[in-house]
Design an enzyme around this catalytic site. Structure first.
Site, PDB file in Angstrom:
ATOM      1  CB  SER A 126      -1.009  -0.031   1.253  1.00 32.78           C
ATOM      2  OG  SER A 126      -0.353  -0.051   2.349  1.00 32.78           O
ATOM      3  CG  ASP A 151      -0.598   2.510  18.315  1.00 34.07           C
ATOM      4  OD1 ASP A 151      -0.687   1.301  18.205  1.00 34.07           O
ATOM      5  OD2 ASP A 151      -1.652   3.525  18.574  1.00 34.07           O
ATOM      6  CB  ALA A 152      -2.214   2.569  13.386  1.00 38.21           C
ATOM      7  CG  ASP A 179      -3.634  -2.870   5.595  1.00 33.70           C
ATOM      8  OD1 ASP A 179      -3.012  -1.724   6.313  1.00 33.70           O
ATOM      9  OD2 ASP A 179      -2.954  -3.511   5.028  1.00 33.70           O
TER      10      ASP A 179
END
Length: 281
Positions: A102, A145-146, A166
């Site tokens: 991605s 961290d996302a 995702d």
């Protein structure tokens, strides 16, 4: 969790759907000239070596890119052509062993006025990300961290943005955690486009993702799904889907065409597809 490494799964049927549809979303947004901020929240390493021991262990790419590569010179929808072209650019020998993920797709699609941030907390995955891409004015790599990154980076200065999510979904609670995070960010950045990928597993935990997002009061959530209908009995994941909050209207026909093409050529038309609103406008 920091155990998940996408290299074990790169190039499978879910990646085919994920990257082609993601490209359609960005292309639809780019119909307008105004800048876009792109956030790849779970970036992983960006480019995958399908000859690596990890990829060769289960050879999941045989359920995806390996089935389709021979068709790259045939007529196909624009989104599929974009995906094939990107893979060709990463392989000088006519093969597909260096598979762009991605982050590579989003970096390739960026215009001069756009900006991309790619995040991953896993040490090995972030090292791979750094090896594949160099930070610049338009591209930032974050070892973070996302969910923390979503809080910190949104809303963007550009006022237009796309967030791609995702996660590994290795823990059941991650479906609820993701949906809750999207709802919180949406409350601050309601005009953003949020693209959420999810697996179709026997436990059907994705239904919790749906339920939390419905209760959040978010409108305009498009659901795109490909159920492989038992085509790959050796895999627990028998399909995947994508939820798109605020999908660009210009991408709808292109996404439908790509979904149809994937089902036709990957599954001989025997898969079950879904294209419709989880929550309408």
């Amino acid at each position: 969790m920091l155990s998940y490494q996408h290299s074990y799964h790169a190039g499978n049927h879910a990646d085919v759907l994920k990257h082609i549809i993601l490209g359609e979303v960005v292309a639809g947004m780019q119909k307008k000239e105004t800048p876009i901020f792109l956030l790849d929240a779970f970036a992983s390493r960006g480019i995958y070596d399908l000859n690596s021991p990890e990829a060769q262990k289960n050879r999941e790419f045989e359920t995806g890119i390996a089935r389709l590569w021979a068709l790259r010179n045939d007529p196909h929808p624009l989104g599929v052509a974009r995906w094939f072209k990107l893979i060709e650019q990463k392989n000088s020998d006519g093969d597909f062993s260096h598979l762009p993920g991605s982050t590579a797709l989003l970096a390739a699609m960026m215009r001069p006025q756009d900006r991309l941030a790619a995040c991953d907390l896993h040490p090995q995955e972030f090292e791979g990300l750094q090896a594949s891409f160099k930070s610049s004015r338009n591209l930032a790599l974050h070892k973070r961290d996302a969910f923390e990154a979503m809080k910190a980076l949104l809303p963007p200065k550009e006022k237009r943005g796309m967030v791609f999510l995702d996660p590994s979904y290795e823990e059941k609670g991650e479906y609820r955690k993701l949906a809750t995070a999207v709802a919180k960010v949406y409350s601050r950045f309601a005009g953003g486009v949020y693209v959420v990928w999810y697996p179709l597993l026997p436990a059907a935990n994705h239904n919790e993702l749906f339920a939390v997002l419905r209760r959040a009061g978010i409108r305009k959530i498009l659901r795109i799904e490909l159920d492989c209908h038992g085509a790959f009995p050796q895999m627990q994941m028998q399909g995947s889907g994508m939820l798109i909050v605020n999908p660009p209207w210009a991408a709808e026909d292109a996404m439908k065409a790509s979904l149809h093409w994937i089902n036709t050529h990957l599954l001989s038309g025997k898969g079950k597809t879904h294209f419709g609103w989880l929550v309408p406008e």
